[in-house]
Write a protein that holds these residues in place. Structure first.
Motif, PDB file in Angstrom:
ATOM      1  N   LEU A 206       0.837  -1.200   0.000  1.00 53.12           N
ATOM      2  CA  LEU A 206       0.000   0.000   0.000  1.00 53.12           C
ATOM      3  C   LEU A 206       0.872   1.249   0.000  1.00 53.12           C
ATOM      4  O   LEU A 206       1.920   1.292   0.643  1.00 53.12           O
ATOM      5  N   TRP A 238      -5.459   5.755  -1.159  1.00 51.90           N
ATOM      6  CA  TRP A 238      -4.479   4.685  -1.057  1.00 51.90           C
ATOM      7  C   TRP A 238      -4.415   3.919  -2.373  1.00 51.90           C
ATOM      8  O   TRP A 238      -5.430   3.717  -3.040  1.00 51.90           O
ATOM      9  N   GLY A 240      -3.013   0.228  -3.976  1.00 48.82           N
ATOM     10  CA  GLY A 240      -2.571  -1.120  -3.646  1.00 48.82           C
ATOM     11  C   GLY A 240      -1.922  -1.785  -4.843  1.00 48.82           C
ATOM     12  O   GLY A 240      -2.405  -1.660  -5.970  1.00 48.82           O
ATOM     13  N   ARG A 255      -7.223   1.055  -6.258  1.00 48.67           N
ATOM     14  CA  ARG A 255      -7.230   2.376  -5.613  1.00 48.67           C
ATOM     15  C   ARG A 255      -8.407   2.426  -4.644  1.00 48.67           C
ATOM     16  O   ARG A 255      -9.483   1.905  -4.939  1.00 48.67           O
ATOM     17  N   CYS A 256      -8.193   3.059  -3.505  1.00 50.97           N
ATOM     18  CA  CYS A 256      -9.251   3.193  -2.509  1.00 50.97           C
ATOM     19  C   CYS A 256      -9.210   4.598  -1.930  1.00 50.97           C
ATOM     20  O   CYS A 256      -8.133   5.127  -1.625  1.00 50.97           O
ATOM     21  N   LEU A 287      -6.638  -3.076   0.890  1.00 56.26           N
ATOM     22  CA  LEU A 287      -7.124  -1.691   0.925  1.00 56.26           C
ATOM     23  C   LEU A 287      -8.263  -1.551   1.925  1.00 56.26           C
ATOM     24  O   LEU A 287      -8.347  -0.552   2.657  1.00 56.26           O
TER      25      LEU A 287
END
Length: 350
Positions: A206, A238, A240, A255-256, A287
Protein backbone atom coordinates in the motif's frame (compact mmCIF):
# COMPACT_ATOMS: atom_id res chain seq x y z
CA UNK A 1 -51.60 -5.09 -9.92
CA UNK A 2 -54.74 -3.49 -8.51
CA UNK A 3 -57.72 -5.85 -8.57
CA UNK A 4 -61.22 -4.57 -7.86
CA UNK A 5 -63.71 -6.24 -5.55
CA UNK A 6 -65.23 -7.80 -8.66
CA UNK A 7 -61.92 -9.44 -9.54
CA UNK A 8 -61.11 -7.10 -12.45
CA UNK A 9 -57.76 -5.42 -13.01
CA UNK A 10 -57.92 -1.63 -12.67
CA UNK A 11 -55.82 1.32 -13.81
CA UNK A 12 -55.31 3.46 -10.72
CA UNK A 13 -52.79 5.95 -12.07
CA UNK A 14 -53.29 9.24 -13.89
CA UNK A 15 -51.15 11.98 -15.37
CA UNK A 16 -51.10 13.51 -11.88
CA UNK A 17 -48.78 10.66 -10.84
CA UNK A 18 -45.89 11.81 -13.06
CA UNK A 19 -42.72 11.61 -10.97
CA UNK A 20 -43.92 8.63 -8.94
CA UNK A 21 -42.82 5.01 -9.15
CA UNK A 22 -45.50 2.87 -10.76
CA UNK A 23 -46.21 -0.69 -11.81
CA UNK A 24 -48.31 -1.19 -14.93
CA UNK A 25 -49.56 -4.05 -17.06
CA UNK A 26 -50.19 -3.44 -20.75
CA UNK A 27 -51.26 -5.31 -23.84
CA UNK A 28 -48.66 -6.35 -26.42
CA UNK A 29 -49.50 -7.28 -29.99
CA UNK A 30 -46.82 -9.83 -30.75
CA UNK A 31 -45.54 -11.26 -27.49
CA UNK A 32 -43.27 -14.32 -27.26
CA UNK A 33 -45.06 -17.67 -27.00
CA UNK A 34 -48.39 -15.99 -27.47
CA UNK A 35 -48.11 -13.76 -24.40
CA UNK A 36 -50.61 -10.90 -24.41
CA UNK A 37 -49.40 -8.75 -21.52
CA UNK A 38 -46.19 -7.23 -20.24
CA UNK A 39 -45.41 -5.66 -16.88
CA UNK A 40 -43.32 -2.51 -16.42
CA UNK A 41 -42.02 -1.02 -13.18
CA UNK A 42 -40.32 2.35 -13.00
CA UNK A 43 -40.84 6.08 -12.60
CA UNK A 44 -43.66 7.63 -14.63
CA UNK A 45 -41.75 10.46 -16.30
CA UNK A 46 -44.46 11.75 -18.61
CA UNK A 47 -48.02 11.16 -19.81
CA UNK A 48 -48.57 13.23 -22.94
CA UNK A 49 -50.78 12.85 -26.00
CA UNK A 50 -52.06 9.47 -24.88
CA UNK A 51 -48.60 7.94 -24.29
CA UNK A 52 -46.99 7.06 -20.95
CA UNK A 53 -43.23 7.18 -20.57
CA UNK A 54 -41.81 5.01 -17.78
CA UNK A 55 -38.11 5.05 -16.87
CA UNK A 56 -36.87 1.75 -15.50
CA UNK A 57 -34.18 1.34 -12.84
CA UNK A 58 -31.46 0.91 -15.47
CA UNK A 59 -32.42 4.18 -17.20
CA UNK A 60 -34.24 2.57 -20.12
CA UNK A 61 -37.36 4.46 -21.21
CA UNK A 62 -40.50 2.52 -22.14
CA UNK A 63 -43.36 4.14 -24.07
CA UNK A 64 -46.85 2.70 -23.55
CA UNK A 65 -50.07 3.83 -25.22
CA UNK A 66 -52.72 4.56 -22.61
CA UNK A 67 -55.17 2.53 -24.71
CA UNK A 68 -52.97 -0.53 -24.05
CA UNK A 69 -53.14 -0.18 -20.27
CA UNK A 70 -54.76 -3.07 -18.45
CA UNK A 71 -53.77 -2.19 -14.86
CA UNK A 72 -51.58 0.21 -12.99
CA UNK A 73 -50.80 1.50 -9.52
CA UNK A 74 -48.34 3.65 -7.62
CA UNK A 75 -45.75 1.59 -5.70
CA UNK A 76 -43.21 2.54 -3.00
CA UNK A 77 -40.49 4.75 -4.42
CA UNK A 78 -37.65 2.88 -2.73
CA UNK A 79 -37.96 -0.89 -2.25
CA UNK A 80 -36.46 -2.11 1.02
CA UNK A 81 -32.76 -2.93 0.69
CA UNK A 82 -31.90 -6.52 1.43
CA UNK A 83 -28.11 -6.21 1.28
CA UNK A 84 -25.53 -3.57 2.00
CA UNK A 85 -25.52 -0.40 4.08
CA UNK A 86 -28.41 2.03 3.90
CA UNK A 87 -27.56 5.17 1.94
CA UNK A 88 -29.35 7.84 -0.06
CA UNK A 89 -28.46 8.52 -3.66
CA UNK A 90 -27.33 12.05 -2.81
CA UNK A 91 -24.96 10.82 -0.10
CA UNK A 92 -23.32 8.34 -2.46
CA UNK A 93 -23.17 10.84 -5.33
CA UNK A 94 -21.33 13.37 -3.16
CA UNK A 95 -18.95 10.73 -1.79
CA UNK A 96 -18.22 9.48 -5.32
CA UNK A 97 -17.66 13.05 -6.50
CA UNK A 98 -15.10 13.70 -3.77
CA UNK A 99 -13.31 10.45 -4.64
CA UNK A 100 -12.72 11.46 -8.28
CA UNK A 101 -12.06 15.17 -8.15
CA UNK A 102 -11.75 17.30 -11.31
CA UNK A 103 -8.97 19.82 -11.69
CA UNK A 104 -11.49 22.62 -12.25
CA UNK A 105 -15.05 23.08 -11.07
CA UNK A 106 -17.68 25.80 -10.93
CA UNK A 107 -21.11 26.08 -9.37
CA UNK A 108 -24.28 26.67 -11.37
CA UNK A 109 -26.80 27.00 -8.59
CA UNK A 110 -26.66 23.61 -6.88
CA UNK A 111 -25.14 21.94 -9.93
CA UNK A 112 -21.38 21.35 -10.11
CA UNK A 113 -19.63 21.75 -13.47
CA UNK A 114 -16.45 19.65 -13.53
CA UNK A 115 -13.53 19.51 -15.95
CA UNK A 116 -10.21 17.67 -16.15
CA UNK A 117 -8.98 18.08 -19.73
CA UNK A 118 -11.21 15.22 -20.87
CA UNK A 119 -9.80 12.51 -18.54
CA UNK A 120 -12.87 10.33 -17.83
CA UNK A 121 -16.48 11.44 -18.09
CA UNK A 122 -16.83 11.41 -14.32
CA UNK A 123 -14.35 14.27 -14.00
CA UNK A 124 -15.71 16.08 -17.08
CA UNK A 125 -19.45 16.20 -16.49
CA UNK A 126 -22.10 18.09 -14.58
CA UNK A 127 -23.19 16.68 -11.23
CA UNK A 128 -26.76 18.02 -11.02
CA UNK A 129 -27.69 17.65 -7.35
CA UNK A 130 -30.46 20.14 -6.76
CA UNK A 131 -31.62 23.29 -8.56
CA UNK A 132 -29.40 25.07 -11.12
CA UNK A 133 -31.06 28.36 -10.18
CA UNK A 134 -32.60 28.93 -13.61
CA UNK A 135 -34.93 27.16 -16.07
CA UNK A 136 -33.58 23.88 -17.45
CA UNK A 137 -33.07 25.15 -21.02
CA UNK A 138 -31.06 28.13 -19.77
CA UNK A 139 -29.03 25.88 -17.48
CA UNK A 140 -28.19 23.46 -20.29
CA UNK A 141 -27.15 26.34 -22.53
CA UNK A 142 -24.85 27.61 -19.77
CA UNK A 143 -23.43 24.11 -19.42
CA UNK A 144 -22.74 23.86 -23.14
CA UNK A 145 -20.98 27.21 -23.18
CA UNK A 146 -18.83 26.32 -20.18
CA UNK A 147 -17.58 23.10 -21.72
CA UNK A 148 -17.17 24.62 -25.19
CA UNK A 149 -14.86 27.24 -23.67
CA UNK A 150 -12.64 24.36 -22.56
CA UNK A 151 -12.81 22.47 -25.84
CA UNK A 152 -14.87 19.67 -24.30
CA UNK A 153 -18.25 18.11 -25.10
CA UNK A 154 -20.90 18.77 -22.48
CA UNK A 155 -21.95 15.79 -20.35
CA UNK A 156 -24.53 15.56 -17.59
CA UNK A 157 -24.24 12.73 -15.06
CA UNK A 158 -27.59 11.44 -13.82
CA UNK A 159 -28.87 8.46 -11.86
CA UNK A 160 -31.91 6.18 -11.78
CA UNK A 161 -33.29 3.40 -9.63
CA UNK A 162 -33.10 4.66 -6.04
CA UNK A 163 -34.76 7.13 -3.70
CA UNK A 164 -34.09 10.67 -4.91
CA UNK A 165 -32.63 9.75 -8.30
CA UNK A 166 -33.21 11.72 -11.47
CA UNK A 167 -35.58 9.88 -13.80
CA UNK A 168 -37.41 13.11 -14.61
CA UNK A 169 -34.18 14.89 -15.54
CA UNK A 170 -33.17 11.94 -17.74
CA UNK A 171 -36.48 12.19 -19.59
CA UNK A 172 -36.08 15.94 -20.07
CA UNK A 173 -32.55 15.51 -21.43
CA UNK A 174 -33.72 12.85 -23.88
CA UNK A 175 -36.55 15.11 -25.06
CA UNK A 176 -33.92 17.71 -25.91
CA UNK A 177 -31.81 15.23 -27.88
CA UNK A 178 -29.12 14.55 -25.29
CA UNK A 179 -27.70 11.06 -25.85
CA UNK A 180 -27.10 8.50 -23.11
CA UNK A 181 -23.61 7.18 -23.86
CA UNK A 182 -22.69 5.31 -20.70
CA UNK A 183 -24.66 3.37 -18.11
CA UNK A 184 -23.00 1.75 -15.12
CA UNK A 185 -24.02 0.89 -11.57
CA UNK A 186 -22.95 1.91 -8.10
CA UNK A 187 -22.70 -1.08 -5.77
CA UNK A 188 -22.40 -0.99 -1.98
CA UNK A 189 -21.39 -3.46 0.73
CA UNK A 190 -20.39 -3.72 4.36
CA UNK A 191 -16.63 -3.12 4.49
CA UNK A 192 -15.58 -5.81 6.99
CA UNK A 193 -16.45 -8.77 4.70
CA UNK A 194 -14.37 -7.17 1.94
CA UNK A 195 -11.41 -6.98 4.32
CA UNK A 196 -11.97 -10.62 5.32
CA UNK A 197 -12.29 -11.90 1.73
CA UNK A 198 -8.66 -13.06 1.96
CA UNK A 199 -7.29 -14.52 5.18
CA UNK A 200 -4.01 -12.67 4.80
CA UNK A 201 -3.45 -10.50 1.68
CA UNK A 202 0.31 -11.01 1.83
CA UNK A 203 2.54 -9.37 -0.71
CA UNK A 204 0.18 -6.44 -1.40
CA UNK A 205 1.95 -3.12 -0.97
CA UNK A 206 0.00 0.00 0.00
CA UNK A 207 1.16 3.50 -0.84
CA UNK A 208 -0.12 7.06 -0.78
CA UNK A 209 1.34 7.62 -4.25
CA UNK A 210 0.63 6.17 -7.66
CA UNK A 211 4.23 5.16 -8.31
CA UNK A 212 5.73 4.02 -11.60
CA UNK A 213 4.96 0.38 -10.89
CA UNK A 214 1.29 1.08 -10.18
CA UNK A 215 0.99 3.31 -13.24
CA UNK A 216 2.60 0.64 -15.42
CA UNK A 217 -0.49 -1.50 -14.89
CA UNK A 218 -2.85 1.47 -15.30
CA UNK A 219 -0.99 3.16 -18.15
CA UNK A 220 -3.03 1.52 -20.92
CA UNK A 221 -5.65 4.18 -20.20
CA UNK A 222 -3.12 6.98 -20.63
CA UNK A 223 -1.77 8.89 -17.63
CA UNK A 224 -1.11 12.60 -18.06
CA UNK A 225 -0.34 15.15 -15.36
CA UNK A 226 -4.05 15.96 -15.26
CA UNK A 227 -4.87 12.26 -14.85
CA UNK A 228 -2.42 12.01 -11.96
CA UNK A 229 -4.12 14.92 -10.24
CA UNK A 230 -7.47 13.16 -10.54
CA UNK A 231 -6.09 9.80 -9.40
CA UNK A 232 -4.34 11.24 -6.34
CA UNK A 233 -7.17 13.61 -5.36
CA UNK A 234 -9.62 12.76 -2.59
CA UNK A 235 -9.94 12.81 1.20
CA UNK A 236 -7.64 9.83 1.98
CA UNK A 237 -6.27 8.03 -1.07
CA UNK A 238 -4.48 4.68 -1.06
CA UNK A 239 -2.98 2.66 -3.91
CA UNK A 240 -2.57 -1.12 -3.65
CA UNK A 241 -0.09 -3.16 -5.68
CA UNK A 242 0.42 -6.91 -5.96
CA UNK A 243 3.93 -7.26 -7.44
CA UNK A 244 4.44 -9.17 -10.66
CA UNK A 245 7.45 -11.05 -11.99
CA UNK A 246 10.85 -9.37 -11.80
CA UNK A 247 11.01 -6.47 -14.23
CA UNK A 248 7.34 -6.82 -15.17
CA UNK A 249 4.41 -4.54 -14.29
CA UNK A 250 2.45 -5.45 -11.14
CA UNK A 251 0.20 -8.48 -11.24
CA UNK A 252 -2.69 -6.43 -9.87
CA UNK A 253 -3.47 -2.91 -8.67
CA UNK A 254 -6.31 -1.00 -7.05
CA UNK A 255 -7.23 2.38 -5.61
CA UNK A 256 -9.25 3.19 -2.51
CA UNK A 257 -10.50 6.53 -1.17
CA UNK A 258 -11.55 6.71 2.48
CA UNK A 259 -14.16 9.37 3.21
CA UNK A 260 -15.88 9.18 6.59
CA UNK A 261 -17.79 5.89 6.80
CA UNK A 262 -17.20 5.13 3.13
CA UNK A 263 -14.36 3.39 1.31
CA UNK A 264 -14.57 3.72 -2.47
CA UNK A 265 -12.74 1.22 -4.70
CA UNK A 266 -11.63 1.95 -8.27
CA UNK A 267 -8.96 1.17 -10.87
CA UNK A 268 -8.84 -2.53 -9.94
CA UNK A 269 -6.64 -4.03 -12.66
CA UNK A 270 -5.18 -7.52 -13.09
CA UNK A 271 -2.55 -8.82 -15.53
CA UNK A 272 -4.60 -10.74 -18.14
CA UNK A 273 -2.23 -13.70 -17.73
CA UNK A 274 -2.77 -13.76 -13.95
CA UNK A 275 -6.56 -13.60 -13.77
CA UNK A 276 -8.63 -16.04 -11.67
CA UNK A 277 -5.85 -16.27 -9.07
CA UNK A 278 -7.53 -14.10 -6.44
CA UNK A 279 -5.19 -11.16 -6.97
CA UNK A 280 -7.91 -8.50 -7.33
CA UNK A 281 -9.60 -9.83 -4.20
CA UNK A 282 -6.30 -9.68 -2.31
CA UNK A 283 -5.65 -6.08 -3.35
CA UNK A 284 -9.16 -5.01 -2.36
CA UNK A 285 -8.89 -6.85 0.97
CA UNK A 286 -5.62 -5.07 1.83
CA UNK A 287 -7.12 -1.69 0.93
CA UNK A 288 -10.27 -2.50 2.92
CA UNK A 289 -8.21 -3.28 6.02
CA UNK A 290 -6.54 0.09 5.77
CA UNK A 291 -9.94 1.77 5.37
CA UNK A 292 -11.26 -0.07 8.45
CA UNK A 293 -8.26 1.22 10.41
CA UNK A 294 -9.28 4.76 9.42
CA UNK A 295 -12.81 4.26 10.71
CA UNK A 296 -14.72 3.34 7.54
CA UNK A 297 -17.48 0.73 7.74
CA UNK A 298 -19.13 0.74 4.28
CA UNK A 299 -17.82 0.20 0.75
CA UNK A 300 -18.87 1.37 -2.68
CA UNK A 301 -17.64 0.96 -6.24
CA UNK A 302 -18.76 1.50 -9.82
CA UNK A 303 -19.07 -1.30 -12.36
CA UNK A 304 -20.18 -1.45 -15.98
CA UNK A 305 -23.26 -3.44 -16.94
CA UNK A 306 -21.34 -5.81 -19.21
CA UNK A 307 -18.36 -6.55 -16.91
CA UNK A 308 -19.63 -9.97 -15.85
CA UNK A 309 -16.35 -11.16 -14.31
CA UNK A 310 -16.08 -8.13 -12.03
CA UNK A 311 -19.75 -8.29 -11.07
CA UNK A 312 -19.40 -11.94 -10.07
CA UNK A 313 -16.36 -11.16 -7.93
CA UNK A 314 -18.06 -8.22 -6.23
CA UNK A 315 -21.15 -10.30 -5.49
CA UNK A 316 -18.96 -12.89 -3.77
CA UNK A 317 -17.55 -10.09 -1.60
CA UNK A 318 -21.03 -8.99 -0.55
CA UNK A 319 -21.64 -6.07 -2.90
CA UNK A 320 -25.10 -5.39 -4.34
CA UNK A 321 -26.42 -2.76 -6.76
CA UNK A 322 -27.66 0.50 -5.26
CA UNK A 323 -28.48 2.58 -8.35
CA UNK A 324 -27.57 3.06 -11.99
CA UNK A 325 -25.79 6.14 -13.25
CA UNK A 326 -25.58 7.57 -16.75
CA UNK A 327 -23.67 10.15 -18.76
CA UNK A 328 -25.70 12.15 -21.26
CA UNK A 329 -23.83 13.94 -24.04
CA UNK A 330 -25.06 17.12 -25.65
CA UNK A 331 -26.55 16.76 -29.16
CA UNK A 332 -24.03 17.12 -31.97
CA UNK A 333 -25.12 19.93 -34.28
CA UNK A 334 -28.69 19.23 -33.28
CA UNK A 335 -28.74 16.20 -35.59
CA UNK A 336 -29.30 13.44 -33.05
CA UNK A 337 -32.62 12.23 -31.77
CA UNK A 338 -33.45 11.03 -28.29
CA UNK A 339 -33.70 7.46 -29.53
CA UNK A 340 -29.97 7.17 -30.17
CA UNK A 341 -27.75 5.53 -27.60
CA UNK A 342 -24.14 4.42 -27.72
CA UNK A 343 -22.74 1.28 -26.16
CA UNK A 344 -21.16 1.62 -22.70
CA UNK A 345 -17.53 2.62 -22.75
CA UNK A 346 -14.75 0.96 -20.79
CA UNK A 347 -13.98 1.82 -17.18
CA UNK A 348 -11.22 4.20 -18.17
CA UNK A 349 -13.58 6.54 -19.99
CA UNK A 350 -16.58 6.51 -17.72
Amino acid sequence: MEISAGGRLEVRITAADVGKRVSVRSLIEHGPSGEKFTDTVGVLTSWDHGVLRITRKNGESVHIAETALVAGKVVPSAPARRRGPAASYEELARVAGRAWRPVESERLGEWELRAAAGFTRRANSVLPLGDPGMPLDAALEAVRRWYAERGLPAYVQTATGAEGTQELLCAELERRGWVREVTAEVWVAALAPVADAVAEPSGVVLSRDADEAWLARYRRKGVSEVALRVLTGGPSVWFGTAPGDAGAPPAATGRCVVDGRWAGFAAVEVDPDRRRQGLATAVMAALARQALAEGASAAWLQVEEDNEAARAMYERMGFAAHHAYHHYREPRNGSESSSESAAPAGSGSS
